[in-house]
Design a protein around this motif. Sequence first.
Motif, PDB file in Angstrom:
ATOM      1  N   SER A 216       1.051  -1.135   0.027  1.00  0.00           N
ATOM      2  CA  SER A 216      -0.209  -0.030   0.345  1.00  0.00           C
ATOM      3  C   SER A 216       0.911   0.647   0.327  1.00  0.00           C
ATOM      4  O   SER A 216       0.356   2.126  -0.569  1.00  0.00           O
ATOM      5  CB  SER A 216      -1.154  -0.032   1.116  1.00  0.00           C
ATOM      6  N   GLY A 241      -4.512  -3.375  -2.283  1.00  0.00           N
ATOM      7  CA  GLY A 241      -5.917  -2.777  -2.662  1.00  0.00           C
ATOM      8  C   GLY A 241      -6.724  -3.130  -3.948  1.00  0.00           C
ATOM      9  O   GLY A 241      -7.431  -3.076  -4.360  1.00  0.00           O
ATOM     10  N   GLY A 253      -7.359   2.750  -2.022  1.00  0.00           N
ATOM     11  CA  GLY A 253      -6.118   3.212  -1.602  1.00  0.00           C
ATOM     12  C   GLY A 253      -6.376   4.238  -2.748  1.00  0.00           C
ATOM     13  O   GLY A 253      -4.626   5.408  -2.037  1.00  0.00           O
TER      14      GLY A 253
END
Length: 308
Positions: A216, A241, A253
Motif C-alpha cells: 500500500s 488494494g 487506497g
Amino acid sequence: MSETIERPYILHMFTATPQMSPFDVNMAADAGYQVIVPYCNVQPGMVANLTQDAIFSRGPKGVSRTGIFIGGRDVMQAADMLDSARQAMVPPFEVSVFADPSGSYTTAAAAVALVERHLGKQFGMELGGRRVLILGGTGAVGRVAAAMAASRGADVTIASHHDQARALGVSAEIDQRFGIVTKGIGVTTPEALRGALADAEIVLATAIAGVQVMSSADLGFAKRLLIAADVNAVPPEGIAGVNVMNDGKPIEGLPDAGAVGIGALAIGNVKYQVEHRLFMRMRTGGKPVYLGFPQAFDEARTVAAGLG
C-alpha cells in the motif's frame, strides 16, 4: 454379427516434470477426453518418437480422436516441444497438439486480454504504446505476458525483486525468440521499485503465490497508474488494494487516482474458459490444430470481449 465400437477420445499428456498437473488432467476430462495418459520426465528429444507412437496406431480416422498436451514449467521448452511434435507428424497421420506449461499461456493470455478490455472500456486506450511493468516477470506467466503485451506494441519492462541479471537475461531471451523488444530491471530495493512504478501505466503482478510485490505504501508512487492486475489468489494480495474478485473496480487506497484493479479470480475465470475452449477445439475441430500462446491470447481476447 459384427459390432462397431466407437473409438474413445485419447489425450497423451507430456511433461518434463515428475508429475502432470492435476488441474490440466481435470480440464481435459471436462472437455470430453475419455482416456488421459500422462507421460512424466519427458525430455525434448523424446517428443518425436512419442508423437509418432501416438499417430500410427489408430489410422487416419483414429487420429481425429487423439490429441497431445504439453505441460511442464519451462515456457520455452514447451514451445520447442510443440514444434517437435508438429514436425513429427506424417499426414494424414496427424493429431492436434496444445501446449500450456504451468497454465502460463492461458493465465498470461487472460491477464493481458483483461487489461486490454479495461483500457478500452474505462480509458478509451489501446495497449500499444502503454508502459507495462511486470513484477515477478522472470517466471513462467511473467515471460509469456511480456511477450503478449510487447507483441501488441506495449513498452514492456520485466522486473525481478531478486536478481537484475536474471531480468536482463529473460528480456534478451524472449526478445530473440519472439522478435520483440522488452527491458529487464532489478527492483531489489524499495527505492528501485518505486522508481519503476513512477513511470508505469499498467502493472502486472506475476510472482509466486502468497508474495506481495507491491505494498500500500508503494501505491502512492504509481502516479500514472491506470490498471493493476494480479494473478495471485493466495493471501496476501500480490498488489495491495487489488482484491481477488476485482474486475475493473477502483484500487483500494487510491480513491482519487482513477486506477482500477483486476484480481486473480477474474483472471482465473477467463483462463478457465480459454483452456476449456482450446481443449474443445482440439477434440471437436475436425482437423489438426497446434495451440500455443498466440492462440491462447486470441481466444482470451474473444472471451474478454464477450464479458460486456
